[in-house]
Write a protein that holds these residues in place. Sequence first.
Motif, PDB file in Angstrom:
ATOM      1  N   ALA A 181      -7.135   6.670   9.258  1.00 48.42           N
ATOM      2  CA  ALA A 181      -6.771   5.440   8.837  1.00 48.42           C
ATOM      3  C   ALA A 181      -7.272   3.953   9.080  1.00 48.42           C
ATOM      4  CB  ALA A 181      -5.784   5.108   9.954  1.00 48.42           C
TER       5      ALA A 181
ATOM      6  N   ILE B 278      -1.109   2.683   3.962  1.00 48.04           N
ATOM      7  CA  ILE B 278      -0.671   3.332   5.239  1.00 48.04           C
ATOM      8  C   ILE B 278       0.932   2.589   4.788  1.00 48.04           C
ATOM      9  CG2 ILE B 278       0.430   3.272   7.054  1.00 48.04           C
ATOM     10  CD1 ILE B 278      -2.823   3.235   8.680  1.00 48.04           C
TER      11      ILE B 278
ATOM     12  N   LEU C 207      -6.275   6.813  14.094  1.00 51.78           N
ATOM     13  CA  LEU C 207      -4.521   5.639  14.069  1.00 51.78           C
ATOM     14  C   LEU C 207      -5.016   5.154  15.002  1.00 51.78           C
ATOM     15  CD1 LEU C 207      -2.126   5.436  12.772  1.00 51.78           C
ATOM     16  CD2 LEU C 207      -1.482   6.759  13.962  1.00 51.78           C
TER      17      LEU C 207
END
Length: 927
Positions: free
Chosen positions: A737, A745, A762
């Motif tokens: 991420a 995303i 993340l």
Amino acid sequence: MKKKKSKAVLGRHCIFLIVSGKKIKLGMAETAVGIAIDHLVRLLTQEANLSRGVRSKVSGMKNELEAIQCFLKDADMKADLEAQGSEASGRAAGVRLWVKELREVAFHIEDIIDEYAFHLERHPGRTDHDCFIASLGKVGRSIIKLKARHHIASGIQEIRKAVVEIKERSQRYGFDSIDSTYDRRYVSGYDPRKGSMYLEDDDVVGIEFPRDELVGWLLNKDLQPRRAVISVVGMGGLGKTTLARKVYDLVRNRFDCHAWITVSQSYRKEELLKNVIKQFCKGNDRPAPEGIDSMDEDALTEQVRVYLEQKRYVVFFDDVWKRDFWRDIEHALLDNKIGGRIVITTRSKQVGEFCKLSSVVYVHELKPLNPEKARELFCKKAFQFEVMGLCTPELKDLSHQIVERCGGLPLAVVAVGGLLSTKDKTIYEWKNLRDSLSSELESNLHLTSIQEILSLSYYDLPYRLKCCFLYFGMYPEDYSIRQSRLIRQWISEGFVKPRKDKTLEEVAQEYLTELIDRSLVQKSHPRFRPEYSKHCHVHDLLHEVIRTKMMELSFCHVLSEKGSTFSGGLATRRISIVNGSCNVLHNVNQSFQVRSILNLNSSDKILTKSIWRTFTKNCKLVKVLDFQDCILDYIHKDIGNLYHLRYLNISNTKVKMLPRSIGKLINLETLDVCGSFVVEIPAEIKRLSKLRWLSGYNEIEFNSDNPHLNPCQSKGIKVHEGIGCLEALQTLGHVDASETGVKVIKEFGKLTQLRGLGICNLRSEDGRILFGCIEKKMTHLKNLCVTTMSEDDTSFDSEWLSSLPQTLETLQLKAPVRKLPESITRLQYLEQLNIKWSKLEEDPVKTLKNLHNLVCMGITYDAYTGEEMQFEKGVFPKLKCLHISHLSVLKSLVNRGRSIVLSSKAFDWSLPKTTEGAHWHPAFETT
């Protein structure tokens, strides 16, 4: 007799082969024809511009092939059975040759259609801004397509001639008149299983525990006064008949009436019921009822019911194959509530499962002999004529090696031991057998019964499962295969048929489950590694059966340090390289028409530039390329020319980047780069609309000097904008991420078919977006793995977990959530849960105790910061494995109700350096 003309009819995107007024399209005898049906229908029905008439012809052609397929269902088995009869040298050889020729023709037609599709897709129509250039391009493409069609038409003419000759020969020699209900038992009249019913007690080893358990179920009236079925399940050769017969002899006189019935694969229901009645009467010294031989099914059923009204009975049905066998006996063997017992021996778990519709069922899964018992049985046979009956010291090591090859299968141990009892007790003789055991299994009369019995399970498979089972032969003996890898290969090969309301992956999993239930495939369960239950393998002797079949059917050629199965004649469809050199790919010319290459060679650098060029040129129809664990450092750009490629696995290799030409593989369904050095997926991936599996990550090397670094942290892959175009994706992982960005995303919300998602690194600002996509769009999600950027990130909102779909079955959470939300108990389908870094202050068991379907749970790496973890009575009723480690504060585990009893096989308890003070509370019991 005047022959009807044959012709090739080519539509805009189709080909028809018309032979003697019938349409024929491809076909390994039955299996090849089955693949052919799927192959052609899929090709034609996926084209958008077909006329109604063309679709009608496709349907007619499919019906013709299905008729041929029904006839070919047992062709290979018939050839083997004929070989056991008196006409082995003639008729059997003719049947085999005829089946081989059918496969050759089938392969040829498949090649023609794949080449046709290849030419169409390499030169598709497209719109150019310059009309003149566009016109020239259109003319050029038309010429290319015309040449391709001419080549295909010529090939079809050759096929037509071959088909006519094969058909005439089959009619001339009567191959096509072999009865489709051909008895699958032994033509020679000798059934090698019969001897197992008459063994003396001294000749039987290792049945004490299963014998006592079966006797207990049969004689304990208090256990169940109702009718009960006991199913003894196991692969062929495990000794099910031996065990059952010993139990039958022990208990039969404890019942009012008893019967032993050998069922096998072919039987008539009326004859089955007649045998039951006759044996009941014989056991009680009474004559059989008058007119029994002329009674129909209903009269026989009533006769049995009346006879059993006030009697406690036991019936043993040996060697049951039919899954719904229970339907044939359940009404006759009534439930008179006085402890009637029915014992079934079978290779299929599904036989016992079917009985649960109307009866109590107990299942005993018979296991192979342990090494000690196997050696004891071997010595009983191999040294039965020696004075002391003991193995001599100089033969001890060789004996152990030979027994190990038998894999604990009593049938094999007895057969091999019996053979060695006839040979001199010398190192030379025994070493010779050890080294040539594979070939001896096929040719030595003492051992052929092993393959005969094991092959029955193969013959009983429907064609859709035969190919799937044979695929295990592409891997070496004792190789544990990850189930997801195998399933994706099956899908890419076209073995898996679509089914309404199910994904291909779900259907393929059902195929694998059926092979396991049929005792042909075994799950791998290494000690303390429950995650490896996702792996499977086949018994070594079944592997030998598969290898024999693969060579006969040209299913695959295996290259290894022991030699090659390459032979003249029919080209192979698949190549498996096992500890052999990849230079062999230089020798694979276009005539081989290879569809799959599996490389299990980890010691030889593979695929130089010259090999890549030769390979991509000569293997243009390849569908599966698997280089997992190989020494491979790059992918050549020419891979983009492999139009038919559906599966590419370069996991655990040294490849650093993928060429942009990967975007040309429009049929690609699986791209696996896990464990490689690939950190970025080219943007061109967005063109691959059929992609179903995209997975990649690279484990960060653990620094043992830094106890705060999580060894499970991973580096994911970077994906670009446009990932949302891959709407067929079922699995996506592990996306980095931090490298990917917010826009990408957000596109995850378009991936509505996802069943599995993995995301690492993340950031807190991305978390809300991700979990929002999961909540609103990913309604089918079953597996989720989320790792945060840092284990100390305090901004992770635990309430995001409330958005998880109730369909979730597996959750891996590596995030400092601090507190588990109460809403997590909504996840009632959750079977596996792993939490790390969570720094939970409250005992997680208090929150998770209502997840009653949990099978495996891991709480590790400071997931919990308390000193004590308490397990109440009745929590986690289905839990099989519990992994607790690297909890620096934890000191004790407490089970107040003493309700959790975990075996050492299921429980994994780690005490790292940082938790030396942790201990079991005395109330927590383990066995």
